[in-house]
Design a protein around this motif. Structure first.
Motif, PDB file in Angstrom:
ATOM      1  N   LEU A 161       0.811  -1.181  -0.172  1.00 25.89           N
ATOM      2  CA  LEU A 161       0.056   0.184   0.037  1.00 25.89           C
ATOM      3  C   LEU A 161       0.810   1.394  -0.015  1.00 25.89           C
ATOM      4  CD1 LEU A 161      -2.992  -0.930   2.593  1.00 25.89           C
ATOM      5  CD2 LEU A 161      -3.051  -0.820   0.024  1.00 25.89           C
ATOM      6  N   ILE A 185       2.258   1.738  -3.565  1.00 24.54           N
ATOM      7  CA  ILE A 185       1.018   2.009  -4.379  1.00 24.54           C
ATOM      8  C   ILE A 185       0.899   3.614  -4.172  1.00 24.54           C
ATOM      9  CG2 ILE A 185      -1.254   1.684  -5.193  1.00 24.54           C
ATOM     10  CD1 ILE A 185      -0.956  -1.251  -4.427  1.00 24.54           C
ATOM     11  N   LYS A 211       2.886  -7.821 -14.041  1.00 29.30           N
ATOM     12  CA  LYS A 211       1.814  -8.519 -14.869  1.00 29.30           C
ATOM     13  C   LYS A 211       1.949 -10.163 -14.481  1.00 29.30           C
ATOM     14  CE  LYS A 211       1.599  -6.242 -19.303  1.00 29.30           C
ATOM     15  NZ  LYS A 211       2.028  -6.405 -20.735  1.00 29.30           N
ATOM     16  N   GLY A 242       2.661   6.071  -6.117  1.00 28.26           N
ATOM     17  CA  GLY A 242       2.536   6.037  -7.670  1.00 28.26           C
ATOM     18  C   GLY A 242       3.394   5.104  -8.135  1.00 28.26           C
ATOM     19  N   ARG A 243       4.085   4.194  -7.551  1.00 29.92           N
ATOM     20  CA  ARG A 243       4.578   2.986  -8.115  1.00 29.92           C
ATOM     21  C   ARG A 243       3.920   1.859  -8.067  1.00 29.92           C
ATOM     22  NH1 ARG A 243       9.907   1.503  -5.839  1.00 29.92           N
ATOM     23  NH2 ARG A 243       9.147   2.278  -3.735  1.00 29.92           N
ATOM     24  N   TYR A 244       4.323   0.534  -8.472  1.00 25.95           N
ATOM     25  CA  TYR A 244       3.385  -0.442  -8.443  1.00 25.95           C
ATOM     26  C   TYR A 244       4.120  -1.683  -7.449  1.00 25.95           C
ATOM     27  CZ  TYR A 244       1.980   1.811 -12.840  1.00 25.95           C
ATOM     28  OH  TYR A 244       1.496   2.834 -13.994  1.00 25.95           O
ATOM     29  N   ALA A 245       2.726  -2.298  -6.832  1.00 25.34           N
ATOM     30  CA  ALA A 245       3.167  -3.354  -5.927  1.00 25.34           C
ATOM     31  C   ALA A 245       1.870  -4.355  -5.884  1.00 25.34           C
ATOM     32  CB  ALA A 245       3.044  -2.698  -4.545  1.00 25.34           C
ATOM     33  N   GLN A 246       2.232  -5.635  -5.531  1.00 24.85           N
ATOM     34  CA  GLN A 246       1.212  -6.591  -5.355  1.00 24.85           C
ATOM     35  C   GLN A 246       1.165  -7.040  -4.030  1.00 24.85           C
ATOM     36  OE1 GLN A 246       2.025 -10.069  -8.006  1.00 24.85           O
ATOM     37  NE2 GLN A 246       0.882  -9.219  -9.734  1.00 24.85           N
ATOM     38  N   ALA A 247       0.547  -7.542  -2.986  1.00 24.36           N
ATOM     39  CA  ALA A 247       0.756  -8.352  -2.111  1.00 24.36           C
ATOM     40  C   ALA A 247      -0.421  -9.404  -2.198  1.00 24.36           C
ATOM     41  CB  ALA A 247       0.383  -7.338  -0.550  1.00 24.36           C
TER      42      ALA A 247
END
Lengths: 393, 183
Positions: free
Chosen positions: B23, B26, B59, B29-34
């Motif tokens: 969080l 994100i 992706k 402004g960058r990208y993340a997945q959890a």
């Protein structure tokens, strides 16, 4: 629009709330549970003015959604796997009675053996129930497509239920960035729901009575025409969305298809993974691409022919995420092969399956799928049946 | 892209660690997945959670098998779970322990740069419970400060624990100060 980090399940529930659903009728089942939990919270907190009907089974969840929809309420439900299987009877009735219920389907494998994990056996089992069926491949798409599903299904020229498919766990349980709307931004995008023949005590109508042999065939023909004609509305809604909000959705999505010899045909979250593989392997000189069959029903015959029969694609490897036992195994593969049957310049169609019951599909396994295509091309042999990738023997 | 695997025990909040970090990224402004290890969770059983961080849209969605970083929330896992499994040779292992680097290096498969912190002690002193999820984020950022901005991590700690925000943030900062990076 605001970019937020959010669990995809919660984003999907927010999409239903954004559409101001009036009736949510649902039963919890993994991995869909967070969606209906969040909607229950929104209703309980007074943030969503809807009736949340807690039911004793999915069969009733769909029955109540159907009744609500015919009574003129915007109705939503969500389920997975065994829940959908238990609903089956009413799933078919809902499309046949032309009730535009929206269902968020967190795709999960069917038992037995018991598996709570992802594949597409649940949606494929419902292929012929007459619903508009659409695949999302990430959180943003699941959010957008769920919201737009109401506008498609409720259009007076459509009046059909819509299911949005997204991979269970792989999408539902992931936190990722999603651009989310403010109510104000979309308030004139989605018109109020009006069923032209709704259940109304002042203007009584009958729905779903017996259809004797002299009428049943005609009823089914009309239903078939309705879903076929829905395609125009689907495109129009997606186009309007693209023009207003900048994100474009197409029935068939391409990735390097116009410059590929072999493409992998995908549905759902495997699409983007395959794109990563293609990016990497194009650096190594492989002319590979990805074609995503986003719209499953109504089947986009013409779009698919146009993309696949472009003279440079020599082989399409179809990745099925479910098995049709005792047949060609691949449900999507069979349909793609038959859709191209009359085309003169059709590519070879090869079927593979992987990622059943939640097994990860790893980078080298995607490569293997393309290599199966290469081998079939070299041997000039189109296998009848699907090849299972990643199988331990 | 940076891939992180969190090892915890059910109930210790490994998933929360993975989420707060994502969080914060994100929000920047960058990208993340959890995401959690998918399946049934049981209190006390070893669990996994994952975070991916990138400057580009992410992706890939399979599990993380060769992490750049592992974070171990519970010292008892060192004996029962192969926490270094798949860790890149130049990776980072952020470990809750009261032992020294020499001892940790004796663990089979141990590799990479070690970041050691007695997170259980900090959690007990600051929070009164041995819940180390937020504490370990402090140690993680000590080892790799460019992962996320401290103040954004603190923002999401406060959102997640509104009643305990002050104590949690204090524990987080203390772990950042006390963590030892051992080449």
């Amino acid at each position: 629009m605001k970019r937020v980090g959010i669990e995809v399940s919660i984003a999907i529930a927010e999409a239903a709330a954004l559409a101001e659903v009036e009736v949510v009728s649902a039963y919890p089942i993994t991995p869909q549970t967070h969606i209906v939990e969040h909607l229950a919270e929104l209703v309980a907190n007074g943030e969503l003015n809807a009736e949340f009907i807690t039911v004793e089974s999915e069969h009733t969840a769909m029955s109540a959604a159907l009744g609500a929809s015919l009574a003129g309420a915007r109705a939503f439900t969500s389920t997975s796997s065994q829940g959908l299987a238990l609903m089956n009877e009413i799933v078919y009735i809902t499309s046949s009675m032309r009730a535009p219920v929206v269902m968020a389907l967190a795709n999960r494998s069917l038992s037995a053996p018991i598996s709570i994990w992802n594949d597409h056996s649940d949606v494929m089992n419902e292929r012929d129930t007459g619903w508009i069926s659409i695949f999302a491949n990430n959180g943003q798409e699941a959010y957008d497509l769920t919201f737009m599903a109401f506008k498609i299904g409720e259009h007076p020229n459509v009046l059909l239920p819509v299911m949005i498919n997204f991979d269970g766990f792989i999408l539902t349980h992931v936190i990722e960035p999603v651009w989310m709307f403010d109510k104000e931004e979309v308030k004139d995008f989605l018109p109020p729901y009006e069923h032209p023949y709704k259940l109304d005590v002042d203007r009584p109508t009958s729905h779903g009575p017996v259809g004797l042999p002299d009428i049943y065939t005609e009823a089914k023909k009309q239903q078939e025409e309705a879903i076929r004609n829905s395609r125009k509305i689907i495109d129009a809604v997606w186009d309007e969305f693209a023009e207003r909000f900048g994100r474009r959705y197409r029935a068939v999505e391409e990735y390097y298809a116009d410059d590929a010899e072999i493409v992998l045909l995908t549905q759902g979250s495997v699409t983007e993974a395959a794109q990563v593989v293609v990016d990497e392997m194009r650096k190594r000189g492989k002319k590979w691409g990805v074609v995503e069959l986003r719209l499953w029903r109504p089947f986009p015959f013409e779009d698919l022919k146009k993309v696949l029969c472009n003279n440079n694609i020599k082989c399409v490897v179809v990745l099925d995420r479910a098995i049709s036992f005792g047949g060609q195994l691949g449900i999507v593969m069979s349909e793609v092969r038959s859709a191209l049957y009359h085309e003169k310049n059709k590519p070879m169609v090869v079927g593979v399956t992987a990622g059943l019951g939640g097994r990860d599909i790893r980078f080298d396994e995607y490569v293997k799928m393309y290599e199966i295509g290469e081998k079939c091309l070299k041997e000039e042999k189109e296998p009848d049946k699907v090849i299972i990738v990643g199988l331990r023997e | 892209m940076v891939e992180i695997r969190f090892h915890g025990r059910g109930g210790q909040g490994a998933v929360t660690s993975a989420e707060i970090l994502a969080l914060a990224v994100i929000e920047e402004g960058r990208y993340a997945q959890a995401f959690p290890a998918f399946g049934a969770e049981r209190r006390g059983a070893p669990v996994l959670a994952f975070t991916r961080i990138s400057d580009e849209p992410i992706k890939i969605r399979i599990g993380i098998y060769e992490p750049d970083i592992v974070v171990v929330l519970d010292p008892t896992l060192l004996k029962s779970v192969p926490v270094f499994s798949g860790l890149k040779d130049n990776g980072l292992a952020v470990i809750n322990t009261n032992k020294g680097a020499e001892e940790i290096r004796k663990i089979e498969g141990a590799k990479g740069t070690l970041v050691l912190v007695d997170a259980t002690k900090i959690a007990l002193e600051e929070l009164g419970v041995p819940i180390t999820n937020v504490v370990m984020l402090g140690a993680l950022l000590k080892g790799k400060p460019e992962l996320a901005k401290m103040e954004l991590v603190e923002k999401f700690i406060a959102e997640r624990f509104p009643k305990l925000a002050e104590q949690e943030i204090k524990a987080f900062r203390r772990a950042y100060e006390e963590a030892r990076v051992e080449g």
